[in-house]
Design a protein around this motif. Structure first.
Motif, PDB file in Angstrom:
ATOM      1  N   LEU A   4       0.669  -1.020  -0.271  1.00  0.00           N
ATOM      2  CA  LEU A   4      -0.390  -0.267   0.335  1.00  0.00           C
ATOM      3  C   LEU A   4       0.883   0.896   0.126  1.00  0.00           C
ATOM      4  O   LEU A   4       0.309   2.177  -0.934  1.00  0.00           O
ATOM      5  N   LEU A   8       1.409   4.428  -2.864  1.00  0.00           N
ATOM      6  CA  LEU A   8       1.186   5.633  -2.651  1.00  0.00           C
ATOM      7  C   LEU A   8       1.645   6.440  -2.896  1.00  0.00           C
ATOM      8  O   LEU A   8       2.354   7.483  -2.470  1.00  0.00           O
ATOM      9  N   ALA A  21      -5.379   4.784  -1.633  1.00  0.00           N
ATOM     10  CA  ALA A  21      -5.465   3.281  -1.800  1.00  0.00           C
ATOM     11  C   ALA A  21      -6.192   3.440  -3.568  1.00  0.00           C
ATOM     12  O   ALA A  21      -5.696   3.413  -4.232  1.00  0.00           O
ATOM     13  N   PRO A  39      -5.471  -2.337  -6.337  1.00  0.00           N
ATOM     14  CA  PRO A  39      -5.434  -1.117  -5.098  1.00  0.00           C
ATOM     15  C   PRO A  39      -4.537  -1.590  -4.669  1.00  0.00           C
ATOM     16  O   PRO A  39      -3.570  -1.151  -3.737  1.00  0.00           O
TER      17      PRO A  39
END
Length: 283
Positions: A4, A8, A21, A39
């Motif tokens: 994650l 990002l 995300a 994601p």
């Protein structure tokens, strides 16, 4: 660093959340600038398409190649009774010829321009449907591609008409017969601006419809990432929207081609040397 945070990193988020995300994932897909397919990072890896324009151009070219193979190699015009693939494609060709080209441009010009409108229809349709395959890009979901297609229509409405009927008749196409001269001073520039407005509407209509459908699909798919398996009930909705997107792919190809034929046909009609006589005879 977990997946994650990696996903990002480019967005500048110090404390990324799942919603961050998802937003980044959708933006990433729409711009085709990243390497992630979900994601959560599933499908993460090197991407040979490092530039968004190149990615979308690739699938536009792929659609064009498929169209050329279908009609240049596999489509058999010599068959008296169409069979197989020719039998499948024949209704589309006849519909584009009779219901789009001929109805908007007349018998002679309509049949002459049928190959152009068929190419336009199948190119857009192929791009729309290829974009529905997971991992692929929708070429018609970007402003630059649809704008380029609209630019081709604009050139047909201006350059081709000016060459076919001459510059004088082209200018006269913006001057309705019987209108006072002082009104023409205002009306003629507005008519010319109208050509640009028509092409802008072609660009935005196709681009916005294809982009919006993908945003909805990705948003529903992202529910599984947020709510885990509790969101599995949302997937029948996603399947329904996916089926709707297939229909929209056909519909938007038809709408773009129909409006292109309508706009070009209008210019051909108004620039025709006998247009003034036909108007007086009609009255």
């Amino acid at each position: 660093m977990n997946v994650l945070n990696t996903l990002l990193a480019a967005s500048g988020q110090n404390h990324p959340t799942k919603m961050d995300a998802i937003i980044f994932w959708i933006k990433d897909h729409m711009s085709l600038a990243g390497k992630h397919w979900s994601p959560a990072g599933f499908g993460e890896g090197p991407n040979i398409f490092s530039n968004n324009f190149t990615t979308q151009s690739f699938f536009l070219i792929l659609s064009a190649v498929i169209t050329l193979i279908l009609f240049g190699v596999l489509y058999n015009k010599k068959q008296k009774t169409p069979t197989g693939l020719t039998n499948f494609l024949e209704p589309f060709v006849i519909y584009v010829r009779d219901e789009i080209a001929v109805k908007n441009m007349g018998e002679k010009d309509g049949k002459a321009w049928t190959p152009f409108f068929c190419s336009l229809f199948f190119l857009i349709l192929g791009s729309n449907l290829l974009g529905l395959i997971p991992g692929n890009a929708t070429a018609t979901g970007t402003f630059w591609i649809t704008g380029s297609l609209a630019l081709i229509v604009f050139l047909c409405m201006t350059l081709v008409v000016a060459i076919k009927y001459g510059p004088v008749n082209f200018i006269k196409a913006f001057m309705p017969p019987g209108v006072p001269g002082w009104v023409l001073l205002l009306l003629t520039p507005l008519e010319m601006i109208g050509l640009v407005v028509k092409c802008v509407s072609l660009t935005i209509r196709l681009f916005a419809n294809m982009l919006a459908g993908h945003i909805v699909l990705f948003s529903i798919m992202a529910l599984l990432y947020v709510f885990s398996y509790y969101a599995i009930l949302a997937y029948p909705i996603a399947i329904g929207i996916y089926a709707l997107e297939v229909f929209v792919g056909f519909l938007q190809a038809y709408v773009f081609t129909f409006l292109a034929a309508l706009f070009i046909g209008e210019m051909f009609h108004h620039a025709h040397p006998h247009h003034d006589h036909d108007e007086e005879h009609a009255h």
